[in-house]
Write a protein that holds these residues in place. Structure first.
Motif, PDB file in Angstrom:
ATOM      1  N   ILE A 183     -14.200  25.420   3.861  1.00  0.00           N
ATOM      2  CA  ILE A 183     -13.113  26.060   3.118  1.00  0.00           C
ATOM      3  C   ILE A 183     -13.653  26.758   1.871  1.00  0.00           C
ATOM      4  N   ASN A 184     -14.500  26.069   1.137  1.00  0.00           N
ATOM      5  CA  ASN A 184     -15.029  26.625  -0.107  1.00  0.00           C
ATOM      6  C   ASN A 184     -16.046  27.732   0.129  1.00  0.00           C
ATOM      7  N   ILE A 233     -15.587  30.135   2.371  1.00  0.00           N
ATOM      8  CA  ILE A 233     -14.896  31.322   2.895  1.00  0.00           C
ATOM      9  C   ILE A 233     -14.525  32.282   1.765  1.00  0.00           C
ATOM     10  N   HIS A 234     -13.660  31.820   0.855  1.00  0.00           N
ATOM     11  CA  HIS A 234     -13.144  32.694  -0.204  1.00  0.00           C
ATOM     12  C   HIS A 234     -12.455  31.810  -1.229  1.00  0.00           C
ATOM     13  N   VAL A 235     -12.425  32.238  -2.486  1.00  0.00           N
ATOM     14  CA  VAL A 235     -11.755  31.451  -3.512  1.00  0.00           C
ATOM     15  C   VAL A 235     -10.261  31.346  -3.215  1.00  0.00           C
ATOM     16  N   LYS A 236      -9.696  32.333  -2.517  1.00  0.00           N
ATOM     17  CA  LYS A 236      -8.287  32.259  -2.129  1.00  0.00           C
ATOM     18  C   LYS A 236      -8.045  31.104  -1.162  1.00  0.00           C
ATOM     19  N   ALA A 237      -8.996  30.851  -0.269  1.00  0.00           N
ATOM     20  CA  ALA A 237      -8.851  29.750   0.675  1.00  0.00           C
ATOM     21  C   ALA A 237      -8.810  28.420  -0.065  1.00  0.00           C
ATOM     22  N   TYR A 238      -9.706  28.270  -1.037  1.00  0.00           N
ATOM     23  CA  TYR A 238      -9.686  27.070  -1.872  1.00  0.00           C
ATOM     24  C   TYR A 238      -8.361  26.947  -2.614  1.00  0.00           C
ATOM     25  N   GLY A 239      -7.925  28.030  -3.258  1.00  0.00           N
ATOM     26  CA  GLY A 239      -6.714  28.002  -4.057  1.00  0.00           C
ATOM     27  C   GLY A 239      -5.471  27.701  -3.238  1.00  0.00           C
ATOM     28  N   GLU A 240      -5.376  28.276  -2.045  1.00  0.00           N
ATOM     29  CA  GLU A 240      -4.184  28.058  -1.220  1.00  0.00           C
ATOM     30  C   GLU A 240      -4.146  26.634  -0.672  1.00  0.00           C
ATOM     31  N   LEU A 241      -5.302  26.110  -0.268  1.00  0.00           N
ATOM     32  CA  LEU A 241      -5.347  24.717   0.188  1.00  0.00           C
ATOM     33  C   LEU A 241      -4.918  23.778  -0.932  1.00  0.00           C
ATOM     34  N   GLU A 242      -5.412  24.017  -2.150  1.00  0.00           N
ATOM     35  CA  GLU A 242      -5.031  23.179  -3.286  1.00  0.00           C
ATOM     36  C   GLU A 242      -3.541  23.280  -3.570  1.00  0.00           C
ATOM     37  N   TYR A 243      -3.000  24.466  -3.438  1.00  0.00           N
ATOM     38  CA  TYR A 243      -1.587  24.655  -3.753  1.00  0.00           C
ATOM     39  C   TYR A 243      -0.708  23.785  -2.859  1.00  0.00           C
ATOM     40  N   TRP A 244      -0.957  23.825  -1.556  1.00  0.00           N
ATOM     41  CA  TRP A 244      -0.081  23.097  -0.634  1.00  0.00           C
ATOM     42  C   TRP A 244      -0.344  21.599  -0.654  1.00  0.00           C
ATOM     43  N   LEU A 245      -1.582  21.185  -0.825  1.00  0.00           N
ATOM     44  CA  LEU A 245      -1.861  19.752  -0.951  1.00  0.00           C
ATOM     45  C   LEU A 245      -1.234  19.199  -2.224  1.00  0.00           C
ATOM     46  N   ALA A 291      -8.604  16.209  -4.157  1.00  0.00           N
ATOM     47  CA  ALA A 291      -9.519  15.949  -5.267  1.00  0.00           C
ATOM     48  C   ALA A 291     -10.943  16.340  -4.906  1.00  0.00           C
ATOM     49  N   ALA A 292     -11.349  16.026  -3.668  1.00  0.00           N
ATOM     50  CA  ALA A 292     -12.694  16.388  -3.222  1.00  0.00           C
ATOM     51  C   ALA A 292     -12.854  17.903  -3.172  1.00  0.00           C
ATOM     52  N   ASN A 293     -11.825  18.600  -2.711  1.00  0.00           N
ATOM     53  CA  ASN A 293     -11.848  20.059  -2.659  1.00  0.00           C
ATOM     54  C   ASN A 293     -12.034  20.643  -4.056  1.00  0.00           C
ATOM     55  N   HIS A 294     -11.296  20.092  -5.030  1.00  0.00           N
ATOM     56  CA  HIS A 294     -11.403  20.585  -6.400  1.00  0.00           C
ATOM     57  C   HIS A 294     -12.771  20.278  -7.000  1.00  0.00           C
ATOM     58  N   ASN A 295     -13.319  19.119  -6.697  1.00  0.00           N
ATOM     59  CA  ASN A 295     -14.630  18.758  -7.236  1.00  0.00           C
ATOM     60  C   ASN A 295     -15.741  19.654  -6.686  1.00  0.00           C
TER      61      ASN A 295
END
Length: 565
Positions: free
Chosen positions: A172-173, A175-187, A336-340
């Motif tokens: 996920i990380n 691919i694109h910063v948008k992919a990270y941001g959108e995953l974080e938003y919904w989680l 949390a792992a995604n953000h870290n």
């Protein structure tokens, strides 16, 4: 392959570029050539909606869902309520200080960059590497948490579960910063809904809707040994867990380098997000202390950790309620792992830009992803696999302590940096009105308050590892980072002295003492200030038209949307 020294540039949705971040030695910086698709740029692609949820995701995570279990067992219900409230206020003030810096200078690297610029390059070097290590260790802790949570359903190969999550998040990380941001938003959205449900369930469980059909009230506060379990040492031990739970709030500043219209969006995020988080924390912890006894079986042991949230849902008696809450806890761990991963990657990228890490970590893809930095950060998480042989619960406690102290050092450094920044701003005669964001009620006491309070926390929270019995491993997990920080600071100062002795200032009284602290009277306060681009102006105009003009119903709907999103 050709190499280069990159200049940080950012891209908005349009082709215009803004927010140029110069290197410490701009004369040596050159624009990178296009080499094999590598352009050395980060892209401003995170919206205000995503940044707000990222801030919430960084704070509502593993520390709240799992850390409160060990805190309750060690300190009791009164200790966790008081400690989490105290730390919450410290973090709120710290976030306001960081918001002033992040809005004025929205650069990748955040407080590490600011510390290098306004306080000391050598200390900034040690701080940023330490914080990167904290994010990498926290990632390992998140994967250990995933193993602990999965044990609720199955004992099948916990290391395989961690590996699957690790591969998914790295992809996920990458691919694109948008992919990270959108995953974080919904989680994050899922976590907020779950906590609201938990607060409702916690209230009805306490008043009698539980297995025993009895009113609980404050019974668990009157158990033998409660409400302060373990005495003064137990109370102090909760501070590091609370710091771990609130950790990553400060990494909000790291997103500034990839946030659209940071001059508008960063203040909005800083002013509103933390109050929401603080309310979630205080209410959740109060209900946990009321409904879960501190001596609940297996609440926190060397082999396992039980989520108090799942315990409360079990009390309702609904089929699958506990499994639902454990599922939410698992998704929060993934968040949390995604953000870290994201934060650690950007921190190491920022280090490389200011020549405090190998320059290979400045290389990015066309989508603005620093792949070498991502690989290094995610690789450290493999430490979590050692937990299968030591005991997941014990390893998680060690990682929690290390991460909590790392976060506290970051807060301390933000206070020091803000102190220096504010002094330089006033001393150079710049009007306070020129600041893009200023928390007026925090002047002038806030930096001193943060510095003093965090120093006290760092020194006293490991008391129970010393008295009544000295536990070497626990003591090391609480205090090992302090000598490491000192050694790294002195080492970098020594290296810089040998390479460029003119960059250091000799003390007036002792010739053997050197410092690399910049002069408050001459430091450049204009460098890296954000200048709005056309997209920012268009966005503000659209927002104003939607919320101030037109049909009353549509104005209310748009204002509600902006408030929620």
């Amino acid at each position: 392959m050709a190499t280069y020294e990159p200049e940080i540039k950012y891209q908005s949705d349009s082709k215009s570029e803004s927010g140029v971040v110069k290197d410490e030695e701009p004369t040596e910086v050159s624009t990178p050539p296009q080499v094999n698709g590598i352009d050395g740029k980060l892209h401003r692609e995170l919206s205000a909606r995503q940044v707000q949820m990222i801030a919430i995701a960084g704070t509502i995570g593993t520390g709240l869902f799992l850390g409160t279990g060990s805190s309750l067992a060690q300190g009791g219900p009164a200790s966790i309520l008081i400690c989490y409230t105290i730390v919450g206020f410290i973090v709120y003030v710290t976030l306001l200080l960081l918001g002033e810096l992040g809005t004025q200078y929205p650069v990748t690297g955040s407080f590490g960059h600011y510390c290098t610029r306004f306080f000391s390059p050598s200390y900034g070097f040690a701080l940023t590497w330490n914080y990167w290590g904290g994010r990498a260790i926290s990632l390992a802790g998140d994967l250990v948490s995933a193993q602990l949570i999965m044990s609720y359903w199955t004992e099948w190969n916990p290391w395989a579960v961690a590996l699957l999550f690790w591969v998914f998040l790295v992809m996920i990380n990458a691919i694109h910063v948008k992919a990270y941001g959108e995953l974080e938003y919904w989680l994050s959205s899922l976590k907020i809904v779950a906590i609201v449900i938990f607060i409702i369930v916690g209230v009805i469980v306490n008043v009698g809707v539980n297995h025993e059909h009895r009113y609980i009230g404050g019974e668990n506060w009157r158990l033998p040994g409660a409400p302060f379990v373990g005495g003064f040492g137990g109370f102090l031990s909760v501070f590091v867990t609370a710091s771990f739970a609130y950790g990553s709030t400060e990494s909000l500043g790291i997103t500034a380098g990839e946030t659209k219209n940071p001059s508008r969006n960063m203040p909005r995020v800083v002013k509103f997000v933390f109050w929401r988080v603080l309310i979630f924390y205080v209410l959740s912890i109060l209900l946990i202390g009321l409904n879960v006894p501190y001596n609940y079986p297996n609440l926190s042991t060397r082999s396992a950790i039980t989520s108090p949230f799942a315990i409360v849902f079990e009390e309702v008696g609904a089929v699958g309620a506990a499994s639902f809450m454990n599922t939410v806890v698992l998704t929060s761990v993934v968040s949390a792992a995604n953000h870290n991963i994201y934060a650690g990657t950007r921190v190491i990228y920022g280090l490389a830009v200011v020549k405090q890490a190998p320059r290979i970590f400045t290389r990015t893809t066309k989508n603005g992803i620093p792949i070498p930095a991502l690989v290094l950060t995610s690789s450290v998480s493999m430490l979590c696999f050692g937990s299968s042989y030591i005991g997941n619960g014990l390893v998680w406690e060690w990682l929690k302590n290390l991460t909590g102290v790392s976060v506290q050092i970051a807060w301390l450094s933000i206070g020091i940096t803000s102190w220096r920044f504010r002094k330089a701003w006033v001393r150079q005669g710049r009007p306070l009105e020129e600041m893009k964001f200023r928390a007026k009620w925090t002047w002038p006491w806030a930096p001193a308050f943060v510095v003093i309070s965090v120093i006290v926390l760092i020194l006293v929270q490991g008391w129970h590892s010393i008295y009544p019995n000295f536990v070497v491993v626990d003591f090391v997990s609480f205090y090992i980072e302090l000598p490491i920080m000192a050694i790294m600071t002195l080492a970098w100062l020594f290296i810089k002295r040998r390479r460029n002795p003119d960059s250091l200032q000799t003390s007036r009284t002792k010739t053997f003492w050197y410092t690399d602290m910049p002069d408050l009277d001459t430091m450049d306060l204009h460098e890296d200030e954000y200048k709005e681009v056309e997209d920012d102006i268009i966005e503000d105009e659209k927002r104003a038209q939607r919320t101030k003009y037109g049909n009353f119903v549509f104005r209310v709907l748009w204002r509600s949307y902006y408030w929620v999103a």
